[in-house]
Motif scaffolding. Structure first.
Motif: not given
Length: 305
Positions: A207, A248-249, A251-252, A255-256, A293, A296
């Motif tokens: 990660y 991945r961050l 994409n997260k 998504l949020v 959001h 992130l």
């Protein structure tokens, strides 16, 4: 400049003194500000430890007999000049047979003594040549050193595995504490440790926190990894893992944001429909998603700092 001048100490086989000198110098030479000086200092530190271990493991040599500067004349030497070894007894009869007379006996004490000393020197030289098997000693020291590094590496990687299992409860600082500990400082750039660390990173899902911690703890941004296979492999693995974690961050975050937008749209429709109670219930998760959001997004902005 020798390794001892680089460390600022005299030649010694005391590993603890070498480590203290290295730690003191390391406070003055920051890897990011002075990468070349840090590289020279670390190489001097490793070389000094190797020299100290070899000196500590080397058996004491037998003293070589050295002739005294001034030797007192021996009894034999005095005898040579004082004793008359001609034991001929002249008879009163002058007509006796000359062949019956004993011939004088002479001893060369000096030559005998010199030959003895030369023989002792040759024997001592032969003993010194066969005294120590340097090739065998180097192999044994290398094997002992590798075993010590492997034991320390197992302890460090066990701590890393335990922290990895916590996942959500571990932060970047937790990983930095592991890879900046005194145990790691002794084996940081040892090939065996780097191989085992690369194996750990390959077999685990890395990660953001662990990838950034390894990148910072091993100074991969300032150290030239070319020519060092294990260090270069670690650099490639961490660079790839950091890129994957960054994707991945992203994409997260998307998504949020999509989830928050969906809840907000549903909230607006419910308000127009007069469903105020349900709209209030949807407002809470929508606000939580918007806050998440924002966090992130800040992580993304400071991801490579």
């Amino acid at each position: 400049m020798s390794v001892w001048e680089e460390l600022g100490i005299e030649c010694t086989d005391n590993a603890r003194e070498i480590k203290r000198a290295y730690a003191a110098k390391l406070k003055l030479v920051h890897p990011e500000e002075h990468p070349e000086e840090f590289q020279k200092l670390h190489e001097a530190y490793k070389s000094a430890l190797d020299i100290a271990k070899n000196q500590a493991n080397m058996p004491k040599r037998q003293a070589v007999p050295v002739a005294e500067k001034r030797e007192k004349p021996s009894v034999a030497d005095n005898a040579e000049s004082t004793i008359d070894f001609n034991f001929i007894k002249e008879t009163a009869d002058e007509t006796a047979n000359e062949d019956s007379r004993e011939k004088p006996i002479s001893f060369d004490f000096k030559n005998k003594k010199n030959k003895t000393e030369e023989t002792e020197r040759e024997n001592s030289a032969a003993k010194r040549e066969n005294l120590y098997d340097f090739d065998g000693a180097i192999k044994r020291n290398t094997l002992r050193h590798d075993n010590e590094v492997m034991e320390k590496a197992e302890v460090v990687l066990k701590k890393a595995a335990d922290l990895y299992n916590k996942k959500l409860f571990s932060s970047k600082q937790d990983w930095i504490d592991i890879f900046s500990s005194d145990a790691v400082e002794e084996i940081r750039y040892e090939p065996i440790f780097l191989k085992e660390l690369c194996r750990f990173l390959k077999t685990h899902k890395i990660y953001e926190n662990i990838s950034n911690a390894v990148y910072d703890a091993f100074y991969l941004e300032v150290i030239d990894c070319k020519g060092a296979d294990e260090l270069e492999e670690l650099y490639n693995i961490i660079s790839r893992k950091r890129a994957e974690a960054y994707i991945r961050l992203e994409n997260k975050i998307k998504l949020v944001l999509m989830s928050a937008c969906f809840l907000i749209a549903a909230l607006i429709l419910l308000i127009f429909a007069g469903q105020y109670f349900i709209s209030i219930a949807l407002a809470v998760p929508a606000i939580i998603l918007l806050i998440k959001h924002d966090k992130l997004k800040k992580r993304k902005e400071h991801y490579f700092d």
